[in-house]
Design an enzyme around this catalytic site. Structure first.
Site, short mmCIF file in Angstrom:
data_model
loop_
_atom_site.label_atom_id
_atom_site.label_comp_id
_atom_site.label_asym_id
_atom_site.label_seq_id
_atom_site.Cartn_x
_atom_site.Cartn_y
_atom_site.Cartn_z
N LYS A 109 -7.19 -1.71 5.80
CA LYS A 109 -7.76 -1.04 4.63
C LYS A 109 -9.24 -1.44 4.44
O LYS A 109 -9.82 -2.09 5.30
CB LYS A 109 -6.90 -1.34 3.39
C1 LIG Z 1 -1.14 0.75 3.04
C2 LIG Z 1 -0.57 1.60 1.97
C3 LIG Z 1 0.39 1.15 1.07
C4 LIG Z 1 1.08 -0.16 1.21
O1 LIG Z 1 0.20 -1.22 1.28
P1 LIG Z 1 0.74 -2.70 1.58
O2 LIG Z 1 -0.37 -3.55 1.03
O3 LIG Z 1 0.87 -2.79 3.06
O4 LIG Z 1 2.03 -2.89 0.88
C5 LIG Z 1 0.78 1.99 0.04
N1 LIG Z 1 0.26 3.22 -0.08
C6 LIG Z 1 -0.65 3.70 0.78
C7 LIG Z 1 -1.21 5.08 0.58
C8 LIG Z 1 -1.07 2.91 1.85
O5 LIG Z 1 -1.95 3.40 2.73
#
Ligand SMILES: *Cc1c(COP(=O)(O)O)cnc(C)c1O
Length: 381
Positions: A188
């Site tokens: 991210k």
């Molecule tokens: C990555 C992601 C999540 C989950 O994130 P984590 O931190 O891995 O639990 C939830 N929603 C979206 C749209 C994502 O891209």
């Protein structure tokens, strides 16, 4: 293999983490509130709570808004499963709103139509969870208007979108929502290893989120149900979880957040290079509104559905770690067992059949990107 996304870790990041390792507190210490304060002030929200993942954050957001077995929660099918699973954790009913093919975000017209149809049947949602897909903000002004009219609450899943901007605000300021959720997973925009965050303008929600993160337990004398007691005393006020982040992760988060503008600028530079290089190729691109600033978590290209598999496989063979975002949630076997079927959300399904995510991350070099572009040209010609 050039991956589709990866973290950018600096010497300063490493020093920030090791200095916490040498300190008295590696979890439940002072670095967590410092990280929360940094996220709140970056987003312009009064309250922020840091947790172990965005998945945990989504779960707590639903709980804090009181989502339970009689509630309906709507999200987009073009997302990671966590955006929908959070409602099922609360035993609520999940449904989806099809996407707008120009942005691949939840369609405002589709939402308006679905609300209109649901109202006479008593089927309105309690909570709607728009997802800022690829980092491009949803049309929150219109979604918030619909929330006012139909009385639902809003959780923004901004897992792709810390650092994104709306026409007159910053994603996470919660001017159009009750709660915004972020992910700090390594692919991210900024990372804490695993990690997630929530922002809100509402002090009651902030307190509830903080309690639920740590078993529903408090030591705050203002919250205890009895008066005189010893210093050991704590009370469990609600059923919470251990969804805590650690001080090690929070230190990494603070250090990463200090470079977020640099990260996003680099993503924009690379995206413009893709935009220019892909002109004239048989690909369609996602629309980025000039009224917003996308955080540009993903760079998606569409190729014709009958060639997507071949293009994807050939790019992988050439060492390009392309990916696909997303397999529509309603087509997962688990969701099919809940009654969803192919054809339920045609725009999200069409998106899935054509989409390929190209590598995009701050440490992608221009020569690596040129390799990606050359590979795409070779495969498409
Ligand atoms: C990555 C992601 C999540 C989950 O994130 P984590 O931190 O891995 O639990 C939830 N929603 C979206 C749209 C994502 O891209």
């Amino acid at each position: 293999m050039i991956p589709y996304g990866r973290q950018a870790i600096s010497e300063e990041d490493i020093q920030a983490v090791t200095s916490v390792l040498r300190s008295d507190w590696i979890t439940q210490g002072p670095t967590i509130p410092r990280f929360e304060q940094a996220v709140a002030s970056y987003c312009g929200a009064p309250y922020s709570v840091a947790v172990s993942s965005a998945t945990a954050a989504l779960h707590l957001a639903c709980l804090a808004l009181g989502v339970g077995p009689t509630d309906r929660v709507w999200t987009t099918p073009n997302t990671f499963v966590a955006s929908a699973n959070c409602a099922l954790y609360c035993n609520a009913t999940v449904d989806f709103v099809d996407i707008d093919p120009t942005t691949a975000n939840m369609g405002v017209q589709a939402l308006a139509k679905k609300l209109q149809d649901a109202e006479p049947r008593g089927g309105l949602p309690t909570v709607v969870i728009p997802v800022h897909f690829s980092g491009e903000p949803c049309n929150m002004i219109e979604i918030a208007k619909l929330a006012g009219r139909y009385g639902f609450r809003i959780i923004e899943d901004a897992s792709h979108a810390i650092g994104a901007k709306y026409p007159n605000g910053v994603v996470g300021d919660c001017r159009y929502s009750d709660i915004t959720v972020f992910s700090f997973h390594p692919v991210k925009i900024i990372t804490t290893g695993e990690g997630g965050g929530l922002t809100t303008q509402l002090p009651g929600l902030a307190r509830k989120l903080a309690l639920l993160r740590t078993h529903g337990i408090t030591r705050d004398s203002a919250e205890l149900t009895v008066g005189a007691h010893g210093a050991w005393y704590y009370e469990q006020l609600m059923l919470g979880f251990n969804y805590r982040i650690t001080d090690l992760q929070a230190a990494l988060g603070i250090s990463q957040l200090s470079r977020i503008e640099e990260f996003i600028a680099r993503r924009h530079l690379l995206a413009s290079r893709y935009d220019a290089a892909l002109q004239g190729l048989p690909v369609r691109l996602l629309h980025r509104s000039s009224l917003n600033r996308s955080a540009l978590h993903l760079y998606v290209v569409y190729v014709s559905a009958d060639r997507r598999r071949q293009v994807f496989d050939q790019l992988r063979e050439l060492g390009i770690g392309v990916n696909v975002h997303y397999i529509p949630v309603h087509l997962q076997p688990y969701y099919r067992r809940l009654g969803f079927r192919e054809g339920d959300f045609p725009a999200a399904e069409q998106h899935y059949h054509e989409a390929i995510s190209l590598p995009l991350y701050p440490s992608l070099t221009e020569s690596e990107q040129d390799q990606v572009i050359a590979a795409l040209k070779e495969v498409l010609q």
